[in-house]
Motif scaffolding. Structure first.
Motif, mmCIF file in Angstrom:
data_model
loop_
_atom_site.group_PDB
_atom_site.id
_atom_site.type_symbol
_atom_site.label_atom_id
_atom_site.label_comp_id
_atom_site.label_asym_id
_atom_site.label_seq_id
_atom_site.Cartn_x
_atom_site.Cartn_y
_atom_site.Cartn_z
ATOM 1 N N SER A 123 26.692 -14.693 73.554
ATOM 2 C CA SER A 123 26.836 -15.243 74.912
ATOM 3 C C SER A 123 26.274 -14.333 75.993
ATOM 4 C CB SER A 123 28.307 -15.531 75.218
ATOM 5 O OG SER A 123 29.041 -14.322 75.211
ATOM 6 N N ASN A 149 25.444 -28.832 73.601
ATOM 7 C CA ASN A 149 26.559 -28.406 74.447
ATOM 8 C C ASN A 149 27.892 -29.083 74.152
ATOM 9 O OD1 ASN A 149 25.805 -26.263 76.252
ATOM 10 N ND2 ASN A 149 24.145 -27.668 76.770
ATOM 11 N N ASN A 150 27.840 -30.342 73.699
ATOM 12 C CA ASN A 150 29.132 -30.990 73.415
ATOM 13 C C ASN A 150 29.864 -30.284 72.282
ATOM 14 O OD1 ASN A 150 27.004 -31.967 71.854
ATOM 15 N ND2 ASN A 150 27.964 -33.937 71.465
ATOM 16 N N LYS A 153 31.113 -26.766 73.429
ATOM 17 C CA LYS A 153 32.380 -26.822 74.174
ATOM 18 C C LYS A 153 33.555 -27.059 73.239
ATOM 19 C CE LYS A 153 30.818 -27.967 78.753
ATOM 20 N NZ LYS A 153 30.258 -29.064 79.490
ATOM 21 N N GLN A 154 33.344 -27.880 72.228
ATOM 22 C CA GLN A 154 34.435 -28.204 71.297
ATOM 23 C C GLN A 154 34.760 -27.062 70.349
ATOM 24 O OE1 GLN A 154 34.149 -32.948 70.402
ATOM 25 N NE2 GLN A 154 34.415 -31.561 68.740
ATOM 26 N N ASN A 156 33.415 -23.619 70.270
ATOM 27 C CA ASN A 156 33.522 -22.242 70.757
ATOM 28 C C ASN A 156 34.331 -22.138 72.052
ATOM 29 O OD1 ASN A 156 30.359 -22.481 69.590
ATOM 30 N ND2 ASN A 156 31.620 -20.878 68.715
ATOM 31 N N ARG A 157 34.546 -23.255 72.726
ATOM 32 C CA ARG A 157 35.334 -23.312 73.958
ATOM 33 C C ARG A 157 35.023 -22.109 74.867
ATOM 34 N NH1 ARG A 157 41.107 -25.082 71.319
ATOM 35 N NH2 ARG A 157 40.966 -22.945 70.567
ATOM 36 N N HIS A 159 33.937 -19.586 78.049
ATOM 37 C CA HIS A 159 34.329 -19.420 79.451
ATOM 38 C C HIS A 159 33.409 -20.319 80.299
ATOM 39 C CE1 HIS A 159 34.496 -17.567 83.432
ATOM 40 N NE2 HIS A 159 35.695 -17.105 83.072
ATOM 41 N N PRO A 160 33.944 -20.950 81.375
ATOM 42 C CA PRO A 160 33.128 -21.892 82.154
ATOM 43 C C PRO A 160 31.823 -21.298 82.699
ATOM 44 C CG PRO A 160 35.417 -21.869 82.936
ATOM 45 C CD PRO A 160 35.330 -20.886 81.828
ATOM 46 N N THR A 162 29.799 -19.445 81.086
ATOM 47 C CA THR A 162 28.866 -19.182 79.983
ATOM 48 C C THR A 162 27.654 -20.106 80.111
ATOM 49 O OG1 THR A 162 30.760 -18.650 78.604
ATOM 50 C CG2 THR A 162 28.684 -19.044 77.450
ATOM 51 N N LYS A 164 24.427 -22.512 79.141
ATOM 52 C CA LYS A 164 24.343 -23.612 78.170
ATOM 53 C C LYS A 164 23.802 -23.077 76.847
ATOM 54 C CE LYS A 164 24.209 -27.781 80.787
ATOM 55 N NZ LYS A 164 24.357 -27.447 82.177
#
Ligand code: SF4
Length: 266
Positions: A123, A149-150, A153-154, A156-157, A159-160, A162, A164
């Motif tokens: 990251s 990205n979907n 997000k699911q 690795n969840r 930090h906002p 981070t 793309k």
């Protein structure tokens, strides 16, 4: 002597006999909160932006501790930075690396010297100065287990703040180009299944295919396919079996079509 910085050595599935080095604070510090994390969920105060940096220089104990352990394991394969989150968040990572290199090069080894290895979740690789530091490790194990990205997000969840996943893939590609020829890049892909019907794990045909295309672009030296082996952060996560790992390797090979990239499973 109490140990501050090191774990093991342990027999690692991917690295052989490995001494873990933790350069983060005692509690987890990470930019991700992966559903499969084997050190537990990332708490609110432990989840940080890839821009976040902590200054934690090595104390004199680090050199002493390394020396006192390494002399007992002349057959060690790897001195591995990682374990308690994302090690590149520590601004002083190269101070630790320098000491580890000095201690290693001073000792006698029965076979090859152990490699200086780094685990990263990739990251922070968007930053030039981080890639500059990371490339100094002899073996870099960079996490990439999703390509869109979907699923990012699911699974690795992050930090906002981070970036793309496409930017992360670009920065791993850059890292490989910037690394010295004798240093190796391995992409680590952890695949898992889910017991929750509405939750699609990263072990789905679309993600496997997209990931293969991303790896084709990155051109790493090695791809490591593996699954969970200890208790994951979320109850609904469970491991894929070896048959599925072999199927994924087959799909990867068909898409990647590059014999220089070794693909292994554990
Ligand atoms: S990146 Fe690694 S340490 Fe961080 S949450 Fe994911 S598995 Fe855990």
């Amino acid at each position: 002597m109490p140990r501050e910085y090191t774990y093991g050595p342990f027999q690692s599935r991917r690295l052989g006999l490995s001494l873990g080095v933790d350069i983060l604070p005692r509690s987890k510090l990470c930019t991700f909160n992966c559903v499969y994390c084997e050190i537990g969920p990332t708490g609110k105060n432990q989840l940080v932006s890839p821009n976040f940096r902590i200054k934690l220089p090595p104390s004199p104990l680090f050199r002493k501790e390394l020396k006192s352990i390494l002399k007992f394991v002349p057959h060690l394969n790897s001195i591995t930075f990682g374990y308690n989150g994302e090690p590149t968040l520590n601004e002083n990572i190269l101070d630790f690396l320098k000491i580890a290199l000095e201690v290693r090069d001073d000792l006698n080894w029965t076979h090859e010297k152990p490699k200086l290895t780094l685990f990263t979740n990739s990251s922070t690789l968007i930053f030039d100065e981080i890639r500059e530091r990371v490339k100094q490790f002899e073996l870099v194990l960079a996490k990439l287990d999703v390509a869109t990205n979907n699923y990012f997000k699911q699974s690795n969840r992050p930090h906002p703040e981070t970036p793309k996943i496409e930017s992360i893939i670009d920065s791993i590609t850059k890292l490989k180009k910037e690394m010295p020829m004798d240093h190796k890049l391995a992409i680590q892909c952890l695949f898992y299944n889910s017991y929750r019907e509405e939750y699609i794990s990263n072990n789905n045909p679309e993600n496997v295919k997209n990931l293969a295309y991303a790896i084709k672009r990155i051109k790493p030296d090695l791809v490591q396919i593996y699954s969970t082996a200890r208790i994951p952060a979320e109850y609904f996560v469970f491991a894929i079996d070896d048959e599925r790992k072999r199927e994924i390797i087959k799909i990867f090979k068909e898409i990647i079509q590059n014999d220089k990239i070794k693909i292994e499973y554990y």
